[in-house]
Write an enzyme that holds these catalytic residues in place. Structure first.
Site, short mmCIF file in Angstrom:
data_model
loop_
_atom_site.label_atom_id
_atom_site.label_comp_id
_atom_site.label_asym_id
_atom_site.label_seq_id
_atom_site.Cartn_x
_atom_site.Cartn_y
_atom_site.Cartn_z
N SER A 28 39.74 -65.95 43.94
CA SER A 28 38.76 -65.37 42.94
C SER A 28 38.40 -66.27 42.02
O SER A 28 39.17 -67.04 41.22
CB SER A 28 39.35 -64.29 42.21
OG SER A 28 39.74 -63.19 42.83
N HIS A 61 33.63 -63.75 45.29
CA HIS A 61 33.92 -64.15 46.50
C HIS A 61 32.67 -64.48 47.46
O HIS A 61 31.95 -63.92 47.70
CB HIS A 61 34.66 -63.44 47.13
CG HIS A 61 36.24 -63.28 46.75
ND1 HIS A 61 37.26 -63.96 47.18
CD2 HIS A 61 36.59 -62.55 45.80
CE1 HIS A 61 38.23 -63.74 46.61
NE2 HIS A 61 37.97 -62.95 45.47
N HIS A 106 40.21 -58.98 51.43
CA HIS A 106 41.46 -58.46 51.07
C HIS A 106 41.59 -57.17 51.77
O HIS A 106 40.87 -56.57 52.08
CB HIS A 106 41.29 -58.10 49.53
CG HIS A 106 41.01 -59.13 48.43
ND1 HIS A 106 39.74 -59.92 48.50
CD2 HIS A 106 42.09 -60.03 48.01
CE1 HIS A 106 39.99 -60.97 47.59
NE2 HIS A 106 41.26 -61.02 47.33
N TYR A 165 42.61 -54.50 50.31
CA TYR A 165 41.94 -53.28 49.63
C TYR A 165 40.30 -53.09 49.88
O TYR A 165 39.85 -51.93 49.77
CB TYR A 165 42.04 -53.39 48.11
CG TYR A 165 41.32 -54.56 47.52
CD1 TYR A 165 39.99 -54.52 47.34
CD2 TYR A 165 42.20 -55.78 46.96
CE1 TYR A 165 39.38 -55.68 46.76
CE2 TYR A 165 41.45 -56.74 46.27
CZ TYR A 165 40.17 -56.85 46.22
OH TYR A 165 39.41 -57.86 45.97
N GLU A 166 39.72 -54.01 50.74
CA GLU A 166 38.42 -53.70 51.20
C GLU A 166 38.40 -52.80 52.35
O GLU A 166 37.41 -52.38 52.49
CB GLU A 166 37.86 -55.02 51.41
CG GLU A 166 37.74 -56.03 50.18
CD GLU A 166 36.93 -57.26 50.37
OE1 GLU A 166 35.64 -57.22 50.86
OE2 GLU A 166 37.63 -58.21 50.46
N ALA A 202 44.52 -65.82 42.33
CA ALA A 202 44.45 -65.47 40.93
C ALA A 202 45.87 -64.62 40.83
O ALA A 202 45.67 -63.60 41.88
CB ALA A 202 43.22 -64.76 40.35
N MET A 219 46.84 -59.36 44.71
CA MET A 219 46.33 -58.43 45.80
C MET A 219 46.11 -59.37 47.05
O MET A 219 45.16 -58.70 48.05
CB MET A 219 45.28 -57.77 45.40
CG MET A 219 45.46 -56.95 43.99
SD MET A 219 43.95 -56.09 43.48
CE MET A 219 44.36 -55.82 41.94
N SER A 220 46.68 -60.39 47.43
CA SER A 220 46.12 -61.24 48.47
C SER A 220 47.54 -62.26 48.92
O SER A 220 48.63 -61.58 48.64
CB SER A 220 45.37 -62.11 48.35
OG SER A 220 45.43 -63.01 47.37
N ASN A 248 46.04 -63.58 33.85
CA ASN A 248 46.25 -62.59 32.82
C ASN A 248 47.74 -62.06 32.70
O ASN A 248 48.27 -62.32 33.72
CB ASN A 248 45.60 -61.33 33.16
CG ASN A 248 45.79 -60.51 34.52
OD1 ASN A 248 45.21 -61.17 35.57
ND2 ASN A 248 46.65 -59.64 34.60
N HIS A 274 38.73 -56.99 35.75
CA HIS A 274 38.08 -58.43 36.79
C HIS A 274 37.49 -59.40 36.16
O HIS A 274 37.56 -60.49 36.59
CB HIS A 274 37.34 -57.65 37.95
CG HIS A 274 37.14 -58.65 39.18
ND1 HIS A 274 38.11 -59.21 39.72
CD2 HIS A 274 35.92 -59.05 39.73
CE1 HIS A 274 37.28 -60.12 40.69
NE2 HIS A 274 36.32 -59.76 40.68
N1 HPA Z 1 47.59 -57.61 39.13
C1 HPA Z 1 47.14 -57.64 40.52
N2 HPA Z 1 46.33 -58.52 40.93
C2 HPA Z 1 45.57 -59.33 40.07
C3 HPA Z 1 46.12 -59.51 38.64
C4 HPA Z 1 47.08 -58.43 38.01
O1 HPA Z 1 47.36 -58.61 36.96
N3 HPA Z 1 45.48 -60.58 37.86
C5 HPA Z 1 44.65 -61.25 39.04
N4 HPA Z 1 44.85 -60.46 40.09
#
Ligand code: HPA
Length: 276
Positions: free
Chosen positions: A28, A60, A82, A84-85, A112, A210-211, A234, A246
């Protein structure tokens, strides 16, 4: 080679005979690294490749870029899909198998991630030393293609220790702080609840995303030398009081871009020092 992988490879081979040594996945907001490719040989949009999954997430892109970083031939995934898609685990790892079949021996993953470890503030770079895959399906489920790898692959050293030590050394040389930690993949797309983050902390996760883990399992199965660098964008839910977004993830990606680019370039060059 399985039929779907073969169709993808046949299509790519109808365009180029380029043989990458290293494969690179840009996470990302990290797509700008493609500017670091010194000599682009060709660009192939995923949507042109038969049966290839195409990302639907903002931030992306969706294309392979093939070219040279210094003199190392690389295939770079500018954008990834991903779980989740809505893609199956097997579709999520198809690009890995295609890049392997094109010739890539090394896989550099970037992502990320949310920081769980209390030392990880946004902007921290972390070299993944291990992962937790317990909350997502295993991409190797289903019939095993023995030509790709064994039915029951070992997952002791997914993130290759020799490659990791070379990257650590390269980071020191570049004067870039680089932590080491454990990455946990969750399915997403919702971020975690604070209680879920507490569970992940107890089981040893330093960061969450998530990857990556599905791709790393498929790459290890296929015998690749893998490394992964996470950018903490974050603090994970409940670790800091602010709700997650996001946007925040993309902004942190942009801010870290110059140093991340430098680290990744240095990391890729360790391929030259790698002793088999
Ligand atoms: N959680 C899940 N996926 C992420 C996060 C998070 O806090 N930050 C960036 N991708």
């Amino acid at each position: 080679m399985n039929k779907i992988v073969k169709e993808c490879v046949d299509y790519i081979r109808s365009i180029t005979d380029f043989t990458p040594r290293a494969a690179l996945i840009l996470g990302s907001g990290l797509g700008a690294f493609t500017q670091e490719i010194d000599h682009v040989v060709c660009t192939i949009p995923y949507k042109n490749i038969p049966g290839f999954p195409v990302s639907t997430v903002s931030g992306h892109n969706g294309r392979f870029i093939m070219g040279y970083i210094d003199d190392i031939p690389v295939v770079c995934m500018d954008g990834r899909v991903h779980y989740y898609e809505g893609y199956t685990p097997q579709e999520v790892v198809l690009p890995i198998r295609v890049m392997r079949a094109l010739g890539a021996e090394f896989l550099f993953i970037t992502n990320a991630a949310g920081g769980i470890h209390s030392d990880y503030v946004p902007g921290t770079l972390v070299l993944v030393r291990d992962h937790i895959s317990l909350f997502v399906p295993n991409p190797l489920q289903g019939p095993n293609d023995q030509r790709i790898g064994t039915r029951f692959p070992d997952m002791t050293d997914v993130y290759d220790p020799h490659l990791r030590s070379l990257i650590q050394r390269a980071a020191e040389y570049e004067d870039i702080p680089l932590e080491t930690g454990v990455y946990c993949q969750l399915s997403g797309p919702s971020y975690e609840s604070p209680a879920e983050i507490q569970v992940l902390k107890v089981i040893g996760a330093d960061m969450v995303g998530m990857s990556t883990v599905m791709e790393a399992i498929a790459a290890k199965h296929a015998g690749m030398k893998i490394s992964c660098i996470s950018l903490i964008t974050n603090m994970a839910a409940g670790i800091s009081a602010t709700p997650l977004s996001h946007e925040e993830v993309k902004v942190a990606g942009l801010q870290a871009e110059p140093v991340f680019k430098r680290l990744l370039r240095a990391a890729i060059q360790t391929v030259k020092e790698y002793k088999w």
